[in-house]
Write a protein that holds these residues in place. Structure first.
Motif, PDB file in Angstrom:
ATOM      1  N   PRO A 298      68.361  -9.039  30.577  1.00 18.84           N
ATOM      2  CA  PRO A 298      67.788  -7.983  29.207  1.00 18.84           C
ATOM      3  C   PRO A 298      69.319  -7.408  28.744  1.00 18.84           C
ATOM      4  O   PRO A 298      70.240  -7.544  27.670  1.00 18.84           O
ATOM      5  CB  PRO A 298      67.033  -6.291  29.967  1.00 18.84           C
ATOM      6  CG  PRO A 298      67.014  -6.561  31.345  1.00 18.84           C
ATOM      7  CD  PRO A 298      66.794  -8.022  30.764  1.00 18.84           C
ATOM      8  N   GLU A 299      70.831  -7.446  29.966  1.00 19.57           N
ATOM      9  CA  GLU A 299      71.940  -7.423  29.634  1.00 19.57           C
ATOM     10  C   GLU A 299      72.537  -8.605  28.907  1.00 19.57           C
ATOM     11  O   GLU A 299      73.598  -8.413  28.160  1.00 19.57           O
ATOM     12  CB  GLU A 299      72.772  -7.152  31.128  1.00 19.57           C
ATOM     13  CG  GLU A 299      72.698  -7.734  31.847  1.00 19.57           C
ATOM     14  CD  GLU A 299      71.813  -8.660  33.147  1.00 19.57           C
ATOM     15  OE1 GLU A 299      71.052  -7.675  32.673  1.00 19.57           O
ATOM     16  OE2 GLU A 299      71.859  -9.163  33.473  1.00 19.57           O
TER      17      GLU A 299
ATOM     18  N   ALA B 172      71.100  -5.440  23.080  1.00 17.55           N
ATOM     19  CA  ALA B 172      70.514  -4.690  21.974  1.00 17.55           C
ATOM     20  C   ALA B 172      70.695  -3.610  22.228  1.00 17.55           C
ATOM     21  O   ALA B 172      70.486  -2.795  23.285  1.00 17.55           O
ATOM     22  CB  ALA B 172      68.529  -5.002  22.820  1.00 17.55           C
TER      23      ALA B 172
ATOM     24  N   TYR C 176      68.453  -0.670  22.393  1.00 11.34           N
ATOM     25  CA  TYR C 176      67.577   0.690  22.279  1.00 11.34           C
ATOM     26  C   TYR C 176      67.237   1.883  22.381  1.00 11.34           C
ATOM     27  O   TYR C 176      67.805   2.146  23.552  1.00 11.34           O
ATOM     28  CB  TYR C 176      66.857  -0.032  23.445  1.00 11.34           C
ATOM     29  CG  TYR C 176      65.197  -0.009  23.873  1.00 11.34           C
ATOM     30  CD1 TYR C 176      64.579   0.774  22.803  1.00 11.34           C
ATOM     31  CD2 TYR C 176      64.497  -1.140  24.722  1.00 11.34           C
ATOM     32  CE1 TYR C 176      63.290   0.736  23.353  1.00 11.34           C
ATOM     33  CE2 TYR C 176      63.268  -0.785  25.096  1.00 11.34           C
ATOM     34  CZ  TYR C 176      62.696   0.101  23.752  1.00 11.34           C
ATOM     35  OH  TYR C 176      61.275   0.270  24.425  1.00 11.34           O
TER      36      TYR C 176
ATOM     37  N   LEU D 244      68.896   9.059  28.130  1.00  7.21           N
ATOM     38  CA  LEU D 244      70.580   9.659  28.920  1.00  7.21           C
ATOM     39  C   LEU D 244      70.356   9.182  30.367  1.00  7.21           C
ATOM     40  O   LEU D 244      69.557  10.078  31.320  1.00  7.21           O
ATOM     41  CB  LEU D 244      70.693  10.667  28.252  1.00  7.21           C
ATOM     42  CG  LEU D 244      70.873  11.061  26.289  1.00  7.21           C
ATOM     43  CD1 LEU D 244      70.965  12.452  25.294  1.00  7.21           C
ATOM     44  CD2 LEU D 244      71.409   9.912  26.055  1.00  7.21           C
ATOM     45  N   PHE D 245      71.630   9.213  30.729  1.00  2.00           N
ATOM     46  CA  PHE D 245      72.401   9.415  31.904  1.00  2.00           C
ATOM     47  C   PHE D 245      72.605  10.658  32.930  1.00  2.00           C
ATOM     48  O   PHE D 245      73.543  11.220  31.931  1.00  2.00           O
ATOM     49  CB  PHE D 245      73.203   8.785  32.402  1.00  2.00           C
ATOM     50  CG  PHE D 245      73.113   7.049  31.971  1.00  2.00           C
ATOM     51  CD1 PHE D 245      72.022   6.474  33.054  1.00  2.00           C
ATOM     52  CD2 PHE D 245      73.943   5.967  31.070  1.00  2.00           C
ATOM     53  CE1 PHE D 245      71.453   4.372  32.567  1.00  2.00           C
ATOM     54  CE2 PHE D 245      73.377   5.019  30.697  1.00  2.00           C
ATOM     55  CZ  PHE D 245      72.602   4.260  31.223  1.00  2.00           C
TER      56      PHE D 245
ATOM     57  N   LEU E 240      79.973   6.310  25.704  1.00  2.00           N
ATOM     58  CA  LEU E 240      80.797   5.115  26.294  1.00  2.00           C
ATOM     59  C   LEU E 240      80.266   3.606  27.681  1.00  2.00           C
ATOM     60  O   LEU E 240      81.022   2.851  27.663  1.00  2.00           O
ATOM     61  CB  LEU E 240      82.292   5.006  26.872  1.00  2.00           C
ATOM     62  CG  LEU E 240      82.945   5.691  25.701  1.00  2.00           C
ATOM     63  CD1 LEU E 240      84.272   6.410  26.249  1.00  2.00           C
ATOM     64  CD2 LEU E 240      83.481   4.896  24.708  1.00  2.00           C
ATOM     65  N   PHE E 241      79.123   3.709  27.659  1.00  2.00           N
ATOM     66  CA  PHE E 241      78.406   3.142  29.124  1.00  2.00           C
ATOM     67  C   PHE E 241      78.220   1.796  28.920  1.00  2.00           C
ATOM     68  O   PHE E 241      78.767   0.940  29.047  1.00  2.00           O
ATOM     69  CB  PHE E 241      76.632   3.639  28.958  1.00  2.00           C
ATOM     70  CG  PHE E 241      76.335   2.994  30.584  1.00  2.00           C
ATOM     71  CD1 PHE E 241      76.599   3.726  31.849  1.00  2.00           C
ATOM     72  CD2 PHE E 241      76.004   2.424  30.321  1.00  2.00           C
ATOM     73  CE1 PHE E 241      75.910   3.004  33.199  1.00  2.00           C
ATOM     74  CE2 PHE E 241      75.403   1.361  31.395  1.00  2.00           C
ATOM     75  CZ  PHE E 241      75.519   1.852  32.418  1.00  2.00           C
ATOM     76  N   GLY E 242      77.695   1.451  27.535  1.00  2.00           N
ATOM     77  CA  GLY E 242      77.655  -0.270  26.534  1.00  2.00           C
ATOM     78  C   GLY E 242      78.923  -0.514  26.515  1.00  2.00           C
ATOM     79  O   GLY E 242      78.660  -1.631  26.706  1.00  2.00           O
TER      80      GLY E 242
ATOM     81  N   ARG F 194      81.837   0.074  27.400  1.00  2.00           N
ATOM     82  CA  ARG F 194      82.795  -0.558  28.715  1.00  2.00           C
ATOM     83  C   ARG F 194      81.883  -1.963  29.284  1.00  2.00           C
ATOM     84  O   ARG F 194      82.827  -2.376  29.931  1.00  2.00           O
ATOM     85  CB  ARG F 194      82.677   1.038  29.669  1.00  2.00           C
ATOM     86  CG  ARG F 194      83.307   1.762  29.568  1.00  2.00           C
ATOM     87  CD  ARG F 194      83.479   2.622  30.927  1.00  2.00           C
ATOM     88  NE  ARG F 194      84.595   3.707  30.166  1.00  2.00           N
ATOM     89  CZ  ARG F 194      84.388   5.306  29.792  1.00  2.00           C
ATOM     90  NH1 ARG F 194      82.609   5.341  30.821  1.00  2.00           N
ATOM     91  NH2 ARG F 194      85.457   6.132  29.891  1.00  2.00           N
ATOM     92  N   GLN F 195      80.718  -2.167  29.213  1.00  2.00           N
ATOM     93  CA  GLN F 195      80.141  -3.395  29.830  1.00  2.00           C
ATOM     94  C   GLN F 195      80.485  -4.405  28.407  1.00  2.00           C
ATOM     95  O   GLN F 195      80.252  -4.923  28.874  1.00  2.00           O
ATOM     96  CB  GLN F 195      78.770  -3.449  29.710  1.00  2.00           C
ATOM     97  CG  GLN F 195      78.404  -2.019  30.633  1.00  2.00           C
ATOM     98  CD  GLN F 195      78.957  -2.670  32.279  1.00  2.00           C
ATOM     99  OE1 GLN F 195      78.867  -4.219  32.316  1.00  2.00           O
ATOM    100  NE2 GLN F 195      78.364  -1.715  33.452  1.00  2.00           N
TER     101      GLN F 195
ATOM    102  N   ARG G  31      75.241   6.156  22.081  1.00  2.00           N
ATOM    103  CA  ARG G  31      74.797   5.209  23.236  1.00  2.00           C
ATOM    104  C   ARG G  31      74.457   3.743  23.057  1.00  2.00           C
ATOM    105  O   ARG G  31      75.075   2.610  23.001  1.00  2.00           O
ATOM    106  CB  ARG G  31      74.021   5.614  24.085  1.00  2.00           C
ATOM    107  CG  ARG G  31      74.314   4.942  25.611  1.00  2.00           C
ATOM    108  CD  ARG G  31      73.680   5.445  26.757  1.00  2.00           C
ATOM    109  NE  ARG G  31      72.227   4.759  26.199  1.00  2.00           N
ATOM    110  CZ  ARG G  31      70.932   5.809  26.843  1.00  2.00           C
ATOM    111  NH1 ARG G  31      71.428   6.160  28.241  1.00  2.00           N
ATOM    112  NH2 ARG G  31      69.850   5.068  26.710  1.00  2.00           N
ATOM    113  N   ALA G  32      73.732   3.393  21.586  1.00  2.00           N
ATOM    114  CA  ALA G  32      73.295   2.190  21.084  1.00  2.00           C
ATOM    115  C   ALA G  32      74.447   1.469  20.861  1.00  2.00           C
ATOM    116  O   ALA G  32      74.820   0.408  20.721  1.00  2.00           O
ATOM    117  CB  ALA G  32      71.928   2.556  21.275  1.00  2.00           C
TER     118      ALA G  32
ATOM    119  N   SER H  46      77.161   0.193  22.216  1.00  2.00           N
ATOM    120  CA  SER H  46      77.210  -1.017  23.001  1.00  2.00           C
ATOM    121  C   SER H  46      77.459  -2.330  22.652  1.00  2.00           C
ATOM    122  O   SER H  46      76.854  -3.668  22.883  1.00  2.00           O
ATOM    123  CB  SER H  46      75.749  -1.040  23.892  1.00  2.00           C
ATOM    124  OG  SER H  46      74.594  -0.985  23.049  1.00  2.00           O
TER     125      SER H  46
END
Lengths: 231, 212
Positions: free
Chosen positions: B79-80, B84, B86, B93-94, B104-106, B108-109, B151-152, B155
């Motif tokens: 998946p990573e 996507a 999604y 949400l976290f 910023l979660f995605g 940052r990745q 968030r999507a 990313s």
């Protein structure tokens, strides 16, 4: 409550033994909890039973097993002596090992519950956002179950403070070296006229235990909200 | 409007759910492709398969010419690595992160070259700038929905998957989200695969409708 210098020494030794025991065994407890919560492997039930053994066996049996294994001629004891020149027998480090083993099942249970409370859908979401399995573990799984890990550690610390049977069997009751709080209370009970000492040490034991239980329960609630309990 | 001229979604798979098997075929053009049909027919499973969260029994999935899954060729990107965006029906949400850290979660990745959008830009676009310091559990349904979309988007996705983006919203909010999805399509030129059982609303939005 005022303690004598000797009694403070007992409390300090207990704190050292329990602290080292819990910090040392925490990674193992987490690994076991993770394997039991998430793993799908042959022998999972057996591992589960093995982890819980210290909870159901008489502590004196655990102490005897440690004695056999870690005696200078024992399988692990001989190896430790030959390679590092150390022995755990009659040492505070041995008391810490006994305390760690006795605390392990409680810690694994608390951590496992918190891991099972982590919503796998959040981990899926992290994966779709570009986080690999490790990044997902560090950024989602671990933070979400952190209160459970701390709760497990606090609970294990309280259990370690009270450890008696395995300790006295394995490392004996040596003042200043292996005489932790329960062992000191036991020793004082053997001496006529030391009721005051027993009372003061017992008071400390009750105080520390209640504080630890309340702390771990509050931490568990902070994580899970409804329905999350350590006790 | 600038649509990807190449076919966006090229899906031909057999999905398993319990004992049932669903064949799913989608050949989307550019823009928004809507999956419609009664519930229980594998619409969400299809999105999960495109995101890499559900492994099809057989077949292939490609988006914009990039093969994400091909049983015959042994290709199955995790998946990573699918990029996507999604937007889950249950948002996901976290809870341990602020709105800003969720957004910023995605990001940052993501590899630096995929960080095509900035937090301020997306927060302004979605009208969520005042919410950045808050925790997800303090948000209303509509606010949480927009944070999940943001968030999507942040990313750095190559395409968007949206599962029933309208159901959690009251009618007044729906109009806003419909307009928002149309703006996302036009502003970011992302192919969108969208699931809905509300035929009328998606029909207005979609460039192609696929019945499942």
């Amino acid at each position: 409550m005022l303690l004598s210098a000797q009694e403070w020494g007992v409390v300090a030794l207990s704190a050292k033994v329990s602290g080292v025991a819990i910090l040392g065994v925490l990674p193992l407890a987490f690994a076991l909890a993770f394997a039991l919560a998430r793993g799908r492997f042959r022998g999972r039930v057996l591992l589960d039973a093995l982890v819980h053994l210290p909870l159901v066996l008489p502590p004196v049996v655990i102490g005897w097993m440690l004695l056999v294994a870690f005696a200078p001629a024992g399988p692990i004891g001989a190896w430790l002596w030959r390679l590092f020149g150390v022995t755990l027998l009659f040492r505070w480090t041995g008391a810490a090992l006994a305390a760690a083993i006795m605390a392990l099942p409680l810690m694994v249970r608390a951590i496992r519950l918190s891991l099972e409370a982590v919503d796998p859908r959040l981990e899926q979401a992290a994966r779709t956002l570009g986080a690999g399995p490790w990044a997902t573990f560090w950024r989602v799984t671990l933070p979400l179950c952190a209160p459970g890990i701390v709760a497990g550690a606090v609970l294990g610390f309280a259990r370690s403070l009270g450890e008696f049977g395995a300790t006295i069997t394995f490392v004996s009751n040596i003042p200043g070296e292996t005489q932790t709080l329960p062992l000191a209370i036991y020793a004082a009970l053997q001496v006529p006229g030391s009721d005051a000492t027993v009372l003061r040490l017992a008071g400390v034991a009750v105080l520390l235990s209640v504080l630890a239980l309340v702390a771990s329960e509050l931490l568990a609630r902070r994580q899970g909200g409804k329905g999350a309990h350590v006790l | 409007m600038s649509f990807d001229p190449a076919p966006s979604f090229d899906i031909d798979v057999v999905l398993a759910r319990g004992q049932l098997e669903f064949p799913v075929r989608v050949a989307g053009g550019g823009g928004i492709t809507a999956l419609v049909g009664p519930s229980g027919q594998g619409k969400t499973s299809t999105l999960d398969a495109v995101a890499g969260l559900l492994r099809p029994l057989s077949g292939h999935i490609a988006v914009g010419g990039t093969v994400l899954f091909d049983a015959a060729r042994g290709i199955d990107l995790p998946p990573e690595r699918r990029a996507a965006g999604y937007v889950f029906q249950d948002l996901r949400l976290f809870p341990h992160l602020s709105v800003a850290d969720n957004l910023l979660f995605g990001w940052r990745q993501a590899a630096p070259e995929r960080r095509t959008l900035a937090l301020d830009e997306v927060a302004g676009f979605l009208d969520i700038a005042p919410l950045l310091a808050r925790r997800p559990h303090t948000l209303s349904g509509g606010e949480a929905q927009r944070v999940a979309i943001g968030r999507a988007l942040l990313s750095g996705p190559r395409f968007l998957l949206m599962d029933e983006p309208l159901t959690a919203l009251d009618p007044a909010r729906r109009e806003g989200v419909i307009a928002l999805i149309a703006r996302i399509r036009d502003a970011f030129a992302l192919p969108v695969l969208l699931v809905s059982h509300q035929q009328d609303e998606v029909a207005r939005l979609a460039d192609a409708v696929v019945e499942i």
